[in-house]
Design a protein around this motif. Structure first.
Motif, PDB file in Angstrom:
ATOM      1  N   LEU A 198      17.244 -41.308 -29.066  1.00 20.45           N
ATOM      2  CA  LEU A 198      17.237 -41.588 -27.626  1.00 20.45           C
ATOM      3  C   LEU A 198      15.832 -41.440 -27.053  1.00 20.45           C
ATOM      4  O   LEU A 198      15.412 -42.242 -26.212  1.00 20.45           O
ATOM      5  CB  LEU A 198      18.226 -40.671 -26.904  1.00 20.45           C
ATOM      6  CG  LEU A 198      19.705 -40.956 -27.189  1.00 20.45           C
ATOM      7  CD1 LEU A 198      20.584 -39.878 -26.568  1.00 20.45           C
ATOM      8  CD2 LEU A 198      20.106 -42.337 -26.693  1.00 20.45           C
ATOM      9  N   ALA A 199      15.091 -40.426 -27.517  1.00 19.22           N
ATOM     10  CA  ALA A 199      13.710 -40.244 -27.060  1.00 19.22           C
ATOM     11  C   ALA A 199      12.837 -41.426 -27.497  1.00 19.22           C
ATOM     12  O   ALA A 199      11.979 -41.896 -26.731  1.00 19.22           O
ATOM     13  CB  ALA A 199      13.147 -38.933 -27.602  1.00 19.22           C
ATOM     14  N   HIS A 200      13.074 -41.921 -28.704  1.00 16.29           N
ATOM     15  CA  HIS A 200      12.346 -43.083 -29.225  1.00 16.29           C
ATOM     16  C   HIS A 200      12.563 -44.290 -28.309  1.00 16.29           C
ATOM     17  O   HIS A 200      11.603 -44.948 -27.890  1.00 16.29           O
ATOM     18  CB  HIS A 200      12.842 -43.365 -30.652  1.00 16.29           C
ATOM     19  CG  HIS A 200      12.376 -44.646 -31.242  1.00 16.29           C
ATOM     20  ND1 HIS A 200      11.096 -44.836 -31.718  1.00 16.29           N
ATOM     21  CD2 HIS A 200      13.029 -45.821 -31.460  1.00 16.29           C
ATOM     22  CE1 HIS A 200      10.978 -46.066 -32.196  1.00 16.29           C
ATOM     23  NE2 HIS A 200      12.143 -46.682 -32.053  1.00 16.29           N
ATOM     24  N   PHE A 201      13.810 -44.573 -27.982  1.00 17.57           N
ATOM     25  CA  PHE A 201      14.110 -45.736 -27.142  1.00 17.57           C
ATOM     26  C   PHE A 201      13.686 -45.519 -25.694  1.00 17.57           C
ATOM     27  O   PHE A 201      13.242 -46.458 -25.033  1.00 17.57           O
ATOM     28  CB  PHE A 201      15.586 -46.122 -27.250  1.00 17.57           C
ATOM     29  CG  PHE A 201      15.902 -46.748 -28.584  1.00 17.57           C
ATOM     30  CD1 PHE A 201      15.414 -48.000 -28.904  1.00 17.57           C
ATOM     31  CD2 PHE A 201      16.640 -46.066 -29.528  1.00 17.57           C
ATOM     32  CE1 PHE A 201      15.669 -48.580 -30.136  1.00 17.57           C
ATOM     33  CE2 PHE A 201      16.900 -46.634 -30.767  1.00 17.57           C
ATOM     34  CZ  PHE A 201      16.413 -47.894 -31.075  1.00 17.57           C
ATOM     35  N   ARG A 202      13.786 -44.309 -25.207  1.00 18.62           N
ATOM     36  CA  ARG A 202      13.312 -44.018 -23.850  1.00 18.62           C
ATOM     37  C   ARG A 202      11.813 -44.308 -23.759  1.00 18.62           C
ATOM     38  O   ARG A 202      11.346 -44.925 -22.804  1.00 18.62           O
ATOM     39  CB  ARG A 202      13.592 -42.567 -23.461  1.00 18.62           C
ATOM     40  CG  ARG A 202      13.079 -42.217 -22.056  1.00 18.62           C
ATOM     41  CD  ARG A 202      13.367 -40.785 -21.663  1.00 18.62           C
ATOM     42  NE  ARG A 202      14.778 -40.514 -21.588  1.00 18.62           N
ATOM     43  CZ  ARG A 202      15.563 -40.827 -20.551  1.00 18.62           C
ATOM     44  NH1 ARG A 202      15.042 -41.442 -19.501  1.00 18.62           N
ATOM     45  NH2 ARG A 202      16.837 -40.537 -20.566  1.00 18.62           N
ATOM     46  N   LYS A 203      11.054 -43.901 -24.763  1.00 15.46           N
ATOM     47  CA  LYS A 203       9.610 -44.137 -24.772  1.00 15.46           C
ATOM     48  C   LYS A 203       9.307 -45.635 -24.801  1.00 15.46           C
ATOM     49  O   LYS A 203       8.454 -46.122 -24.055  1.00 15.46           O
ATOM     50  CB  LYS A 203       8.958 -43.443 -25.965  1.00 15.46           C
ATOM     51  CG  LYS A 203       7.476 -43.756 -26.130  1.00 15.46           C
ATOM     52  CD  LYS A 203       6.643 -42.545 -25.974  1.00 15.46           C
ATOM     53  CE  LYS A 203       5.181 -42.790 -26.246  1.00 15.46           C
ATOM     54  NZ  LYS A 203       4.495 -43.491 -25.173  1.00 15.46           N
ATOM     55  N   ILE A 204      10.022 -46.371 -25.638  1.00 19.15           N
ATOM     56  CA  ILE A 204       9.826 -47.826 -25.699  1.00 19.15           C
ATOM     57  C   ILE A 204      10.081 -48.440 -24.326  1.00 19.15           C
ATOM     58  O   ILE A 204       9.276 -49.213 -23.811  1.00 19.15           O
ATOM     59  CB  ILE A 204      10.760 -48.466 -26.753  1.00 19.15           C
ATOM     60  CG1 ILE A 204      10.304 -48.113 -28.162  1.00 19.15           C
ATOM     61  CG2 ILE A 204      10.803 -49.994 -26.580  1.00 19.15           C
ATOM     62  CD1 ILE A 204      11.272 -48.552 -29.251  1.00 19.15           C
ATOM     63  N   LEU A 205      11.205 -48.096 -23.731  1.00 17.35           N
ATOM     64  CA  LEU A 205      11.598 -48.675 -22.447  1.00 17.35           C
ATOM     65  C   LEU A 205      10.633 -48.285 -21.329  1.00 17.35           C
ATOM     66  O   LEU A 205      10.219 -49.127 -20.525  1.00 17.35           O
ATOM     67  CB  LEU A 205      13.030 -48.260 -22.095  1.00 17.35           C
ATOM     68  CG  LEU A 205      14.116 -48.904 -22.962  1.00 17.35           C
ATOM     69  CD1 LEU A 205      15.415 -48.119 -22.851  1.00 17.35           C
ATOM     70  CD2 LEU A 205      14.316 -50.357 -22.581  1.00 17.35           C
ATOM     71  N   GLU A 206      10.255 -47.017 -21.273  1.00 24.47           N
ATOM     72  CA  GLU A 206       9.355 -46.569 -20.211  1.00 24.47           C
ATOM     73  C   GLU A 206       7.971 -47.189 -20.355  1.00 24.47           C
ATOM     74  O   GLU A 206       7.365 -47.617 -19.356  1.00 24.47           O
ATOM     75  CB  GLU A 206       9.263 -45.046 -20.197  1.00 24.47           C
ATOM     76  CG  GLU A 206      10.531 -44.390 -19.674  1.00 24.47           C
ATOM     77  CD  GLU A 206      10.522 -42.874 -19.762  1.00 24.47           C
ATOM     78  OE1 GLU A 206       9.656 -42.313 -20.488  1.00 24.47           O
ATOM     79  OE2 GLU A 206      11.388 -42.252 -19.128  1.00 24.47           O
ATOM     80  N   ASP A 207       7.455 -47.272 -21.576  1.00 22.83           N
ATOM     81  CA  ASP A 207       6.144 -47.887 -21.786  1.00 22.83           C
ATOM     82  C   ASP A 207       6.172 -49.371 -21.445  1.00 22.83           C
ATOM     83  O   ASP A 207       5.232 -49.908 -20.853  1.00 22.83           O
ATOM     84  CB  ASP A 207       5.672 -47.691 -23.225  1.00 22.83           C
ATOM     85  CG  ASP A 207       5.252 -46.258 -23.520  1.00 22.83           C
ATOM     86  OD1 ASP A 207       5.146 -45.456 -22.575  1.00 22.83           O
ATOM     87  OD2 ASP A 207       5.038 -45.945 -24.708  1.00 22.83           O
ATOM     88  N   TRP A 208       7.254 -50.035 -21.805  1.00 20.34           N
ATOM     89  CA  TRP A 208       7.405 -51.455 -21.512  1.00 20.34           C
ATOM     90  C   TRP A 208       7.458 -51.670 -20.004  1.00 20.34           C
ATOM     91  O   TRP A 208       6.788 -52.548 -19.460  1.00 20.34           O
ATOM     92  CB  TRP A 208       8.663 -51.964 -22.186  1.00 20.34           C
ATOM     93  CG  TRP A 208       8.814 -53.449 -22.302  1.00 20.34           C
ATOM     94  CD1 TRP A 208       7.853 -54.407 -22.078  1.00 20.34           C
ATOM     95  CD2 TRP A 208       9.991 -54.151 -22.665  1.00 20.34           C
ATOM     96  NE1 TRP A 208       8.379 -55.660 -22.286  1.00 20.34           N
ATOM     97  CE2 TRP A 208       9.690 -55.531 -22.656  1.00 20.34           C
ATOM     98  CE3 TRP A 208      11.269 -53.746 -23.006  1.00 20.34           C
ATOM     99  CZ2 TRP A 208      10.635 -56.494 -22.960  1.00 20.34           C
ATOM    100  CZ3 TRP A 208      12.203 -54.715 -23.327  1.00 20.34           C
ATOM    101  CH2 TRP A 208      11.879 -56.069 -23.300  1.00 20.34           C
ATOM    102  N   ARG A 209       8.233 -50.832 -19.314  1.00 21.81           N
ATOM    103  CA  ARG A 209       8.328 -50.930 -17.854  1.00 21.81           C
ATOM    104  C   ARG A 209       6.963 -50.679 -17.207  1.00 21.81           C
ATOM    105  O   ARG A 209       6.564 -51.396 -16.284  1.00 21.81           O
ATOM    106  CB  ARG A 209       9.356 -49.929 -17.327  1.00 21.81           C
ATOM    107  CG  ARG A 209       9.533 -49.996 -15.815  1.00 21.81           C
ATOM    108  CD  ARG A 209      10.508 -48.983 -15.320  1.00 21.81           C
ATOM    109  NE  ARG A 209      10.026 -47.646 -15.648  1.00 21.81           N
ATOM    110  CZ  ARG A 209      10.748 -46.544 -15.521  1.00 21.81           C
ATOM    111  NH1 ARG A 209      11.984 -46.593 -15.091  1.00 21.81           N
ATOM    112  NH2 ARG A 209      10.241 -45.369 -15.829  1.00 21.81           N
ATOM    113  N   ASP A 210       6.242 -49.682 -17.691  1.00 20.25           N
ATOM    114  CA  ASP A 210       4.917 -49.385 -17.143  1.00 20.25           C
ATOM    115  C   ASP A 210       3.970 -50.574 -17.315  1.00 20.25           C
ATOM    116  O   ASP A 210       3.196 -50.902 -16.410  1.00 20.25           O
ATOM    117  CB  ASP A 210       4.325 -48.138 -17.801  1.00 20.25           C
ATOM    118  CG  ASP A 210       5.071 -46.868 -17.432  1.00 20.25           C
ATOM    119  OD1 ASP A 210       5.885 -46.886 -16.473  1.00 20.25           O
ATOM    120  OD2 ASP A 210       4.859 -45.843 -18.124  1.00 20.25           O
TER     121      ASP A 210
END
Length: 153
Positions: free
Chosen positions: A38-50
């Motif tokens: 979940l942390a892996h995917f959260r990081k992907i999603l947050e970085d992509w959004r940023d």
């Protein structure tokens, strides 16, 4: 131990695609959608959004700077065409940001990674390819077939 977090990078051709991250390698006995996953995917999603948000800010700044009134109709038409294309791209990205926020909300709710249609696991590799996915590959294929049939009618 290797770092399991991803660093997505927007492709210059399309901010809707990212490829530069380390795929997650689960431990042999690791449960699906573990806290590390979940942390892996959260990081992907947050970085992509940023990354998408920085593109939005860049566009706003460019539009303020390029607010020039050209006397030549060709120059003005060219500028308006360019701005129209830019705004359409940002509109697509705005919709993508909404999907990213929905995926982050699913992570918070403990629903991320499971098909919203049938409830089965979507799969790590599918989620890495499409982090905003809400359907497993079988349900998505079925949905696309239905859409194609509806379009033919």
């Amino acid at each position: 131990m290797t770092d399991q977090r991803a660093t997505p990078v927007a492709s210059p051709a399309s901010s809707q695609q990212f490829t530069a991250f380390t795929p997650y390698q689960p431990a042999p006995d690791e449960a699906y959608m573990s806290p590390a996953q979940l942390a892996h995917f959260r990081k992907i999603l947050e970085d992509w959004r940023d990354e998408l948000m920085s593109e939005v800010e860049r566009t706003v700044q460019n539009m303020q700077v390029e607010n020039v009134n050209y006397s030549d109709p060709n120059d003005r038409a060219s500028l308006e065409t360019d701005m129209g294309l830019e705004l359409r791209a940002r509109d697509r990205e705005r919709k993508l940001i909404r999907k990213i926020n929905q995926a982050l909300a699913r992570i918070d709710a403990g629903e991320y990674g499971y098909c919203e249609s049938c409830g089965v696991e979507i799969g790590l590799r599918r989620l890495e390819a499409r982090p905003t996915a809400t359907l497993c590959i079988d349900c998505k294929t079925l949905e696309e077939k239905r859409e194609k049939q509806m379009a033919q009618d």
